[in-house]
Enzyme design. Structure first.
Site, PDB file in Angstrom:
ATOM      1  N   HIS A 117      57.803  58.531  20.774  1.00  0.00           N
ATOM      2  CA  HIS A 117      58.505  59.803  20.937  1.00  0.00           C
ATOM      3  C   HIS A 117      59.726  59.675  21.837  1.00  0.00           C
ATOM      4  O   HIS A 117      60.325  60.682  22.220  1.00  0.00           O
ATOM      5  CB  HIS A 117      57.555  60.877  21.481  1.00  0.00           C
ATOM      6  CG  HIS A 117      56.510  61.281  20.486  1.00  0.00           C
ATOM      7  ND1 HIS A 117      55.492  62.167  20.797  1.00  0.00           N
ATOM      8  CD2 HIS A 117      56.326  60.936  19.184  1.00  0.00           C
ATOM      9  CE1 HIS A 117      54.721  62.343  19.724  1.00  0.00           C
ATOM     10  NE2 HIS A 117      55.211  61.594  18.746  1.00  0.00           N
ATOM     11  N   ASN A 164      54.088  59.572  24.901  1.00  0.00           N
ATOM     12  CA  ASN A 164      54.726  60.078  26.116  1.00  0.00           C
ATOM     13  C   ASN A 164      56.159  59.587  26.258  1.00  0.00           C
ATOM     14  O   ASN A 164      56.480  58.464  25.866  1.00  0.00           O
ATOM     15  CB  ASN A 164      53.913  59.665  27.340  1.00  0.00           C
ATOM     16  CG  ASN A 164      52.477  60.156  27.270  1.00  0.00           C
ATOM     17  OD1 ASN A 164      52.189  61.144  26.598  1.00  0.00           O
ATOM     18  ND2 ASN A 164      51.578  59.471  27.951  1.00  0.00           N
ATOM     19  N   VAL A 165      56.992  60.412  26.854  1.00  0.00           N
ATOM     20  CA  VAL A 165      58.398  60.042  27.077  1.00  0.00           C
ATOM     21  C   VAL A 165      58.656  59.697  28.541  1.00  0.00           C
ATOM     22  O   VAL A 165      59.803  59.512  28.942  1.00  0.00           O
ATOM     23  CB  VAL A 165      59.351  61.186  26.631  1.00  0.00           C
ATOM     24  CG1 VAL A 165      59.217  61.446  25.146  1.00  0.00           C
ATOM     25  CG2 VAL A 165      59.112  62.467  27.430  1.00  0.00           C
ATOM     26  N   TYR A 200      70.705  71.728  27.601  1.00  0.00           N
ATOM     27  CA  TYR A 200      70.526  70.786  28.711  1.00  0.00           C
ATOM     28  C   TYR A 200      70.155  71.515  30.000  1.00  0.00           C
ATOM     29  O   TYR A 200      69.191  71.155  30.689  1.00  0.00           O
ATOM     30  CB  TYR A 200      71.811  69.983  28.941  1.00  0.00           C
ATOM     31  CG  TYR A 200      71.870  68.666  28.200  1.00  0.00           C
ATOM     32  CD1 TYR A 200      71.006  67.625  28.523  1.00  0.00           C
ATOM     33  CD2 TYR A 200      72.809  68.451  27.197  1.00  0.00           C
ATOM     34  CE1 TYR A 200      71.067  66.412  27.856  1.00  0.00           C
ATOM     35  CE2 TYR A 200      72.871  67.234  26.520  1.00  0.00           C
ATOM     36  CZ  TYR A 200      72.000  66.216  26.855  1.00  0.00           C
ATOM     37  OH  TYR A 200      72.055  65.013  26.184  1.00  0.00           O
TER      38      TYR A 200
END
Length: 347
Positions: free
Chosen positions: A168, A144-145, A103
């Site tokens: 995605h 795309n995210v 993260y």
């Protein structure tokens, strides 16, 4: 209370409705005049959309549609995300190896950066949303995210769930990972559909986790600024035991690994359309290769809108490509549609 989103909620729509980085000379030329072939392709797309018997068009969008929003492409350009070793870090194996480090060192700096948070739908996104509003059988599958197609985030500038698949995933959403911070599988973690069908907004995380994550994602882009990292990974808000992981398809995961990716939707859409249009994609993922296979099998028309020519092995797209910024082409397509519909109503 945790809002559980179901397949029905994902598929239901609501009732309402680049300038890409290219050389200056190229931009001037494309904005002044498209080739006859490219103009003809736009007219062909318009004809498919407005035809009364049309089964619609599936638009497949890649990183190229979002570059003018300030989001770098994955595989091209000096700021490409690919250059940051995303292939090595963007896996569940890497996540499991060091959840907290993953993260702090990879996900947050790469996908929760200010350029993602500040991004707004581009002219291409907006034009595509307007087209989708006019034609309900228009479907969009995005790789795309960034969420820039999403009406839940951008209202009428976006596309509603019934016509959109974010294949995605999307940043800002989470799911249960089934493991603890050391990477150990937990028997007390979510199982079955609790693990594969549910996802959570940031504000649905446990309060302390949500606060910490927001603080970490609001780190300044200036490297001299003191950065506040996560001291612990966020937890799944349902089982409250396992770590939460982003709602994004990682490289060692399958499209059917979670409901959100809706592989069944885009898989069926490819068989139920009159045309497939690729926008700003590098043709390097399964959903694009599958689309090309289906088009060949069912004799579906293919189109390509990109700044670069298609790969050499895709000869079928050589004469089906519009080599110009999608922020120019999609608004132009929308204008053609408006004019065509106006002519129809005045007859």
């Amino acid at each position: 209370f945790i809002q559980i989103q179901s397949r029905t909620m994902k598929r239901e729509g609501l009732s309402v409705f680049d300038k890409a980085v290219v050389p200056k000379r190229a931009r001037i030329e494309t904005e002044n005049e498209l080739s006859k072939q490219e103009s003809s392709l736009i007219e062909e797309l318009c004809s498919i959309l407005i035809k009364p018997s049309s089964r619609g068009i599936v638009f497949i969008t890649g990183a190229g549609i979002s570059t003018s929003a300030g989001i770098p492409a994955f595989r091209t350009g000096k700021d490409a995300v690919w250059s940051t070793n995303i292939l090595q870090n963007g896996t569940k194996k890497a996540f499991r190896r060091d959840v907290l480090g993953w993260y702090n060192n990879f996900w947050i700096p790469t996908f929760e950066a200010k350029k993602f948070r500040d991004a707004k739908p581009t002219e291409a996104h907006i034009a595509l949303a307007k087209i989708a509003q006019i034609f309900p059988n228009t479907r969009i599958v995005t790789q795309n995210v960034d969420g820039l197609h999403c009406a839940r985030l951008h209202g009428k500038l976006g596309i509603f769930d019934a016509q959109l698949v974010e294949a995605h995933g999307r940043i800002g959403l989470f799911r249960c990972s089934g493991i603890d911070a050391s990477g150990k599988s937990l028997s007390t973690a979510c199982k079955g559909t609790d693990a594969t069908d549910h996802w959570y907004e940031i504000d649905e995380l446990l309060p302390q986790d949500a606060h910490a994550f927001v603080q970490a994602t609001q780190r300044g882009d200036n490297e001299e600024e003191q950065q506040q990292e996560l001291s612990a990974p966020p937890r799944c808000p349902k089982c409250q035991q396992a770590c939460a992981m982003p709602m994004a398809l990682l490289f060692d995961e399958m499209y059917d690994s979670h409901l959100f990716f809706e592989s069944d939707a885009w898989d069926s859409w490819y068989d139920e359309t009159d045309a497939i249009v690729f926008i700003g994609t590098s043709f390097a993922v399964q959903l694009t290769s599958e689309a090309i296979k289906r088009a060949k099998r069912h004799n579906i028309a293919l189109f390509n809108i990109n700044l670069k020519p298609p790969p050499a092995y895709l000869k079928s797209l050589t004469n089906r490509s519009i080599m110009a910024p999608c922020d120019l082409i999609l608004p132009r397509l929308y204008e053609h549609v408006q004019q065509a519909l106006l002519r129809t109503t005045t007859k």
